[in-house]
Design an enzyme around this catalytic site. Sequence first.
Site, PDB file in Angstrom:
ATOM      1  N   LYS A  63       6.380   6.163   7.834  1.00  0.00           N
ATOM      2  CA  LYS A  63       5.886   5.253   8.869  1.00  0.00           C
ATOM      3  C   LYS A  63       7.043   4.719   9.702  1.00  0.00           C
ATOM      4  O   LYS A  63       8.134   4.502   9.186  1.00  0.00           O
ATOM      5  CB  LYS A  63       5.150   4.073   8.228  1.00  0.00           C
ATOM      6  N   TYR A  98       2.032   0.989  13.827  1.00  0.00           N
ATOM      7  CA  TYR A  98       2.798   1.927  13.036  1.00  0.00           C
ATOM      8  C   TYR A  98       2.390   3.354  13.326  1.00  0.00           C
ATOM      9  O   TYR A  98       1.227   3.665  13.503  1.00  0.00           O
ATOM     10  CB  TYR A  98       2.720   1.625  11.545  1.00  0.00           C
ATOM     11  N   ASP A 124      -6.752  -6.191  -1.726  1.00  0.00           N
ATOM     12  CA  ASP A 124      -5.355  -6.488  -2.042  1.00  0.00           C
ATOM     13  C   ASP A 124      -5.201  -7.485  -3.188  1.00  0.00           C
ATOM     14  O   ASP A 124      -4.121  -7.598  -3.761  1.00  0.00           O
ATOM     15  CB  ASP A 124      -4.606  -6.978  -0.797  1.00  0.00           C
ATOM     16  N   HIS A 180       0.814  -1.217   0.000  1.00  0.00           N
ATOM     17  CA  HIS A 180       0.000   0.000   0.000  1.00  0.00           C
ATOM     18  C   HIS A 180       0.846   1.264   0.000  1.00  0.00           C
ATOM     19  O   HIS A 180       1.959   1.270   0.519  1.00  0.00           O
ATOM     20  CB  HIS A 180      -0.881   0.046   1.256  1.00  0.00           C
TER      21      HIS A 180
END
Length: 183
Positions: free
Chosen positions: A73, A133, A172, A64
């Site tokens: 991140k 995250y 996905d 992603h």
Amino acid sequence: MGQIVVETCEIEGLKVITPTVHGDARGYFCETYHYEDYKAAGIPDVFVQDNQSASRRGVLRGLHFQIEHPQAKLVRALRGEVFDVAVDIRKGSATYGKWFGVLLSEENKKQFYVPKNFAHGFLVLSDYAEFCYKCTDFYHPGDEGGIMYNDLAIGVEWPIPEGMEVILSERDTKWPDFSSLRG
């Protein structure tokens, strides 16, 4: 201030961070983020949102990225073990289309810093994993892009053990291949 060990990766900007863990018979303590330490290590980002997910063995989330609101991140596994991957999608980068992966686990306590404009994903290797995250921008619905996790042009070497079923979300399964980004 805590102490961290920062490993640079072969792709510019990616960093693997290992915090100092203080343990005794009671358990352990470690500082998982300290702005001044991370700034000194070349990560001056301000993180504005924390996310956490739980997944079972074989779940693969990714690859992603955010389109209009890219996020850096700082990721880690709280429980279990994951193989975490970043793919360079920075147009003009010398490592455009290259990937780097790292094993993150509750045992090694490593963190992975992924700058803006990288595609990101992870595969759960343990029976169960909790993953968190920190992000430098807020989530914006409808701003997410993706690349198929098994795109041959990228060639991520996911450590999928014999007999493991890879579990993807419906979304996905529908991401395009890497060539769709080359425009």
